[in-house]
Design an enzyme around this catalytic site. Sequence first.
Site, PDB file in Angstrom:
ATOM      1  CB  CYS A 192     -71.816  53.243  -7.498  1.00 27.15           C
ATOM      2  SG  CYS A 192     -71.786  52.875  -5.741  1.00 27.15           S
ATOM      3  CB  SER A 234     -67.645  56.823 -15.466  1.00 25.26           C
ATOM      4  OG  SER A 234     -68.083  55.896 -14.520  1.00 25.26           O
ATOM      5  CG  ASN A 275     -69.059  67.660  -2.976  1.00 29.15           C
ATOM      6  OD1 ASN A 275     -69.303  67.024  -4.005  1.00 29.15           O
ATOM      7  ND2 ASN A 275     -69.993  68.345  -2.330  1.00 29.15           N
ATOM      8  NE  ARG A 311     -70.498  68.295  -6.401  1.00 30.32           N
ATOM      9  CZ  ARG A 311     -71.518  67.430  -6.468  1.00 30.32           C
ATOM     10  NH1 ARG A 311     -72.212  67.279  -7.569  1.00 30.32           N
ATOM     11  NH2 ARG A 311     -71.834  66.702  -5.416  1.00 30.32           N
TER      12      ARG A 311
HETATM   13  C1  OXD Z   1     -75.796  64.778  -5.490  1.00 30.34           C
HETATM   14  C2  OXD Z   1     -75.538  65.641  -6.660  1.00 30.34           C
HETATM   15  O1  OXD Z   1     -76.453  63.730  -5.699  1.00 30.34           O
HETATM   16  O2  OXD Z   1     -74.881  66.687  -6.525  1.00 30.34           O
HETATM   17  O3  OXD Z   1     -75.385  65.117  -4.377  1.00 30.34           O
HETATM   18  O4  OXD Z   1     -75.991  65.292  -7.747  1.00 30.34           O
END
Ligand code: OXD
Length: 632
Positions: free
Chosen positions: A279, A283, A392, A394
């Site tokens: 959401c 950003s 996902n 990172r």
């Molecule tokens: C989450 C995070 O909220 O990695 O999952 O910050």
Amino acid sequence: MNPNYEALLKGKMSNQSYNRLTALKNKKVFDFVGEFAEHCNPESIYVADDSAADEQYVRDQALAKGEEHKLNLDGRTIHWDSYGDQARDKVNTRYIVAPENMERMKSLNAVAYDEGYKEIMNIAKGNMKGKDVIVKFFAEGPTDSPFTIPCVQFTDSWYVAHSEAILYRPAYSHFLNMKDEEKDDFFRFIHSAGELDNRGCTVNLDKRRIYMDTQNNIVYSMNDQYAGNSIGLKKHSMRLAINKAGKEGWLCEHMFVMAVVNPDSKRKTYFAGAYPSACGKTSTAMVPGEQVVGDDIAYFRNINGEFRAVNVEQGIFGIIKDVNADDDPVIFENLKKPQELIFSNVLEGPDKNPYWLGMGEETPDSGRNHHADWKKGDKDASGKEVGIAHPNSRYTMRLDYLSNFDKEGFDAKEGVKVEGLLYGGRDSDTTVPVEESPSYASGILLKAATLESETTAATLGAEGVRNASPMANMDFVSYPLGEYTENNLNFVNGMKKAPKVFSTNYFMLSPKGKFMTSKLAKKVWLHWAEGRVYGEYEGLATPTGTIPLYPDLKKLFKKLLNEDFSEADYEYLFTFRCTKWVEKLERTKAFFAKMDTNIPQHIYDAWDKAAAGIKAAKEKYGDEIKPGAFKG
Ligand code: OXD
Ligand code: MN
């Protein structure tokens, strides 16, 4: 200190490690390390202090143990989690609760204490056999401050220890200097990645469990590596802190903290913001020209009558998908530098560069990624094509690499004074881009508690489904939702001034299904909110708050973004949609009732009163009320 552990610990530790442990003169730390040294049976235990030499030792061990691999630029490494361990495991994350609390905790994935404790201790038994493990000390929030929560992490994963060294402030010295009366009050985290395969990934995912004990402030995490499952100080600690805050009357929220910088006066005004995932949280925290204090978790305390916040962390564990030169220039540029960065679950190309989804560059057709040795078209065991990286995936990075880092705000021991709270949901057809709440309480009940995130074509499952996400914190709220909401409401009692509360929605679509402003329009909404803090803009009333005047936005768009903003777009975006809003309130009520059978009546009354007001407005002005038409 339990004398039974002395010989055991001396046998598993160097003199240096043993001396570091005993120098703390902290029985609870000593017994914690002793108990799990005995129970999990690691080969050796290293006790780290805050020195640069120890930080380097952790980095070196993460490589030597095969949990990380070097990439082509100095400092950058890559880590993979098991293919089935690349997101938070919500099913196996549970609270272990005393029998008298089972009823009130039943919607929060709770298990009876004895049963849960027995299960996790059985899994933990011998789980570190043959491993060299580390005990490391950190703080949540700045050390030596009213916000500090000291933490100790015991883990057999050097990737976890390395990630924590990037993400959290070191606190061995803090433990060393604790006063006697403070020595009991800290969080404990015991983690084991368990058996690893030849890629350095956890094998026994069927025995993955994350069990939290909020009564004793300890979390047990077994057989996982994904940071959201393994790192004690991130989401586990957040759950413990939310619970502790509830008991003590402060707040731990899933919020960024940032300063909006006025381009003329250069004044800095602090905002905190909660946004469900996808959401616009990162950003917003990273809007060019503003300054960031933290991007994920904040503690709030009443300090001398002021609403003050700290960032709990010192780094970012950020989603890398779609980080590219156009959308996220500050982060993108940093990911390309030779500096300490851990990339997880991305592709390591044949050139030893990391590649990820949406990076805006050409990517190779083969390499090593989150699945295995990979080439384009490869399928996983279920027949699903494997992309170049996990959605996902990172990066783990220190915040002080960023040119927009607000060091002054970050270091403030008493936190920064928060003038505005932002709650940002995602909906294509209901809420306006920005609206100020008439009061703090109304903000909590109508802006924060009603937050929802609408599914899009980019998420799994049906499109357009609205998921309730009160305060964007539902995954982590660790005591009943009604009490948590009350604590949010009561937190400002006795303060000199409560912050203003704003809602945002960056995702309203035109009748043709298109976004109507550029991605950076959020900068305009932020600066309008900043001006409102100082009473600089007039506004127009709606049944739920105050919206901007068109001429102010037109000027802000030109000045801040050099963009035109048409009056027709303004009218469409800022129209108040009565039926949609009443439906939203009904969904919120139903969600709260499902999560907690003891929601205080006054909360329902406030929603009913708001709905009645909106229905009356509909009678008078029609279902869609154009800006300025509503007269109260
Ligand atoms: C989450 C995070 O909220 O990695 O999952 O910050
Ligand atoms: Mn988060």
